[in-house]
Design a protein around this motif. Structure first.
Motif, PDB file in Angstrom:
ATOM      1  N   ASP A 142       0.810  -1.220   0.000  1.00 43.50           N
ATOM      2  CA  ASP A 142       0.000   0.000   0.000  1.00 43.50           C
ATOM      3  C   ASP A 142       0.846   1.274   0.000  1.00 43.50           C
ATOM      4  O   ASP A 142       0.591   2.200  -0.786  1.00 43.50           O
ATOM      5  CB  ASP A 142      -0.954  -0.004   1.194  1.00 43.50           C
ATOM      6  N   ASP A 143       1.866   1.356   0.851  1.00 43.19           N
ATOM      7  CA  ASP A 143       2.679   2.572   0.911  1.00 43.19           C
ATOM      8  C   ASP A 143       3.385   2.829  -0.406  1.00 43.19           C
ATOM      9  O   ASP A 143       3.482   3.982  -0.868  1.00 43.19           O
ATOM     10  CB  ASP A 143       3.717   2.473   2.028  1.00 43.19           C
ATOM     11  N   GLN A 146       0.824   4.190  -2.785  1.00 41.41           N
ATOM     12  CA  GLN A 146       0.532   5.591  -2.481  1.00 41.41           C
ATOM     13  C   GLN A 146       1.628   6.493  -3.029  1.00 41.41           C
ATOM     14  O   GLN A 146       1.351   7.587  -3.541  1.00 41.41           O
ATOM     15  CB  GLN A 146       0.388   5.792  -0.972  1.00 41.41           C
ATOM     16  N   ALA A 152       0.872  10.091  -1.996  1.00 44.85           N
ATOM     17  CA  ALA A 152       1.688  10.548  -0.869  1.00 44.85           C
ATOM     18  C   ALA A 152       2.174  11.977  -1.067  1.00 44.85           C
ATOM     19  O   ALA A 152       2.385  12.712  -0.091  1.00 44.85           O
ATOM     20  CB  ALA A 152       2.877   9.605  -0.679  1.00 44.85           C
ATOM     21  N   SER A 155      -0.040  15.651  -0.060  1.00 47.54           N
ATOM     22  CA  SER A 155       0.043  16.405   1.196  1.00 47.54           C
ATOM     23  C   SER A 155       1.165  17.441   1.144  1.00 47.54           C
ATOM     24  O   SER A 155       1.148  18.418   1.906  1.00 47.54           O
ATOM     25  CB  SER A 155       0.237  15.472   2.385  1.00 47.54           C
ATOM     26  N   ARG A 163       3.327  12.501   2.772  1.00 51.81           N
ATOM     27  CA  ARG A 163       3.046  11.501   3.810  1.00 51.81           C
ATOM     28  C   ARG A 163       2.039  10.491   3.278  1.00 51.81           C
ATOM     29  O   ARG A 163       1.363  10.736   2.281  1.00 51.81           O
ATOM     30  CB  ARG A 163       2.534  12.144   5.094  1.00 51.81           C
ATOM     31  N   TYR A 164       1.957   9.386   3.982  1.00 50.24           N
ATOM     32  CA  TYR A 164       0.998   8.347   3.638  1.00 50.24           C
ATOM     33  C   TYR A 164      -0.299   8.556   4.408  1.00 50.24           C
ATOM     34  O   TYR A 164      -0.303   9.087   5.520  1.00 50.24           O
ATOM     35  CB  TYR A 164       1.555   6.962   3.978  1.00 50.24           C
ATOM     36  N   ALA A 165      -1.404   8.112   3.832  1.00 48.04           N
ATOM     37  CA  ALA A 165      -2.688   8.123   4.536  1.00 48.04           C
ATOM     38  C   ALA A 165      -2.612   7.141   5.707  1.00 48.04           C
ATOM     39  O   ALA A 165      -1.945   6.102   5.604  1.00 48.04           O
ATOM     40  CB  ALA A 165      -3.808   7.730   3.597  1.00 48.04           C
ATOM     41  N   PRO A 166      -3.301   7.410   6.812  1.00 42.53           N
ATOM     42  CA  PRO A 166      -3.238   6.520   7.985  1.00 42.53           C
ATOM     43  C   PRO A 166      -4.176   5.324   7.869  1.00 42.53           C
ATOM     44  O   PRO A 166      -4.765   4.886   8.847  1.00 42.53           O
ATOM     45  CB  PRO A 166      -3.650   7.451   9.131  1.00 42.53           C
ATOM     46  N   TYR A 167      -4.344   4.808   6.684  1.00 42.83           N
ATOM     47  CA  TYR A 167      -5.121   3.607   6.431  1.00 42.83           C
ATOM     48  C   TYR A 167      -4.674   3.080   5.073  1.00 42.83           C
ATOM     49  O   TYR A 167      -4.045   3.792   4.300  1.00 42.83           O
ATOM     50  CB  TYR A 167      -6.634   3.877   6.429  1.00 42.83           C
TER      51      TYR A 167
END
Length: 407
Positions: A142-143, A146, A152, A155, A163-167
């Motif tokens: 996933d990361d 993103q 990513a 932001s 940054r990555y989303a927190p999900y």
């Protein structure tokens, strides 16, 4: 709980996926009534042992991502194990896999070969990059997706820091694209009787997903404005602190904004020509949200919600997902319900979050133990009991003699 006829009753899906993206997609299809047979290696999907669990192999992820499915455990590295997979495919409508192309080819999971076994098979492949590209075998989770899809970096347009989303946003979004692709191919098969190969690359999916609103002025060639959806790229777009908590207040129309600023005592903001149109407000959203932030601490969250409701202004308090099962709306909608698993005890189950009037979405089968359905599935395929025992003794399949997983 009883078996109910779902919208996809009669559709058989072989689930050769792991972790979150693929299992999320097939759980959605299973919720809709498809007969999903999860094919696992002899050690099980790695997600069985990630995170909270009461017993080995039955993690929290497993309880919800493998709901409404059956489990068969195979050694696909063996010729006999691959033969079992071929026999499963012979009677299936769909095979979904997130194996990378090289791994698929090593197992003989190619559309050209499988179509000879079952011309009506829909083979849905999903991995980081397109199966016909030079990047086809690059590993990605996933990361990585993103990052590779530009998510990513968005932001960075807000505060200068990517940054990555927190999900796991990519896994879940692409999981839904898998569902769409499978259903589209299944509808087409109703007309032609033929299967087809369907490829759902994660990076492609997320680039398209991210550009829906952010392509902006760069949609035109040459560009006719900035890239990005200004309203959501302002640093001030955050929940606002009230006198006793937090709130989201989101006036949208001119009337909403005028009503809010009138009630908040900001007469200088009412009918201000700087914010006359939707486009004006989007371009100056930081100023508007700063004004909300300044007045929000003057009232409680409840007071603001009452005021906004009276004026038809969109607003919400902030749900604590850790306690979502106690939220009155969540309970009323039965988005999270408590059940008794035959081996894992009481647990909370989630569901596919929409309703259908004639073919309801329901939990009809608890998440199975690894290999819980191996014997039953092989019996359905016509394997004699002695053959099943021989495969188990040889370590080709794993069977689990445990209490049934039927809900």
């Amino acid at each position: 709980m009883q078996l109910t006829r779902g919208a996809l009753t009669g559709l058989r899906i072989i689930d050769l996926t792991t972790v979150i993206m693929g299992p999320f997609a097939t759980a959605t299809l299973a919720d809709l009534g498809a007969d999903v047979i999860k094919v696992e290696n002899l050690d099980g999907d790695m997600s069985r042992d990630i995170g909270a669990r009461r017993h080995e192999g039955m993690s929290a992820l497993t309880l919800n991502l493998q709901r409404n499915k059956r489990s068969i455990a195979l050694d696909l590295a063996s010729e006999d194990g691959r033969q079992v997979l071929d026999d499963l495919i012979r009677d299936a409508d769909v095979l979904v896999t997130n194996l990378r192309p090289r791994s698929r080819e090593n197992l003989g999971v190619t559309y050209e070969r499988l179509a000879q076994i079952n011309p009506g098979l829909i083979l849905c492949t999903a991995q980081a990059y397109g199966s016909e590209t030079a990047y086809r075998d690059y590993p990605a989770y996933d990361d990585i997706v993103q990052a590779a899809s530009g998510a990513a970096k968005l932001s960075e347009l807000i505060d200068g820091a990517p940054r990555y989303a927190p999900y796991v946003i990519a896994d879940k979004v692409v999981g839904l694209y898998i569902v769409i692709a499978v259903l589209a191919a299944a509808v087409e098969k109703k007309v032609t009787g033929l299967g087809q190969a369907v490829d759902v690359p994660m990076v492609d999916s997320m680039i398209a997903f991210n550009l829906v609103e952010h392509f902006g002025g760069h949609t035109f060639a040459p560009a006719e404005g900035d890239f990005g959806w200004a309203r959501v790229l302002t640093p001030e777009r955050v929940p606002h602190q009230t006198s006793d908590g937090w709130i989201c207040i989101m006036p949208y129309s001119s009337e909403n904004w005028n009503d809010f600023f009138t009630a908040a005592g900001r007469a200088d903001m009412v009918n201000n020509p700087r914010y006359a149109t939707v486009d004006d407000r989007h371009r100056h959203m930081g100023e508007l949200l700063s004004a909300i932030r300044e007045v929000a601490p003057e009232r409680t969250t409840t007071d603001w919600l009452t005021l906004c409701e009276a004026h038809g202004i969109p607003a919400s308090d902030l749900l604590d997902l850790a306690n979502a099962h106690d939220d009155p709306y969540v309970r009323d909608q039965e988005l999270i319900t408590k059940h008794e698993h035959p081996t894992e005890g009481e647990y909370y189950a989630t569901r596919t979050p929409f309703t259908m009037s004639r073919t309801p979405i329901s939990l009809t089968r608890h998440a199975p133990l690894l290999g819980a359905d191996t014997t039953a599935v092989l019996t359905e395929l016509g394997y004699p009991e002695e053959h099943i025992h021989a495969l188990a003794d040889a370590g080709i399949v794993k069977t689990t003699s445990a209490e049934p997983a039927s809900a």
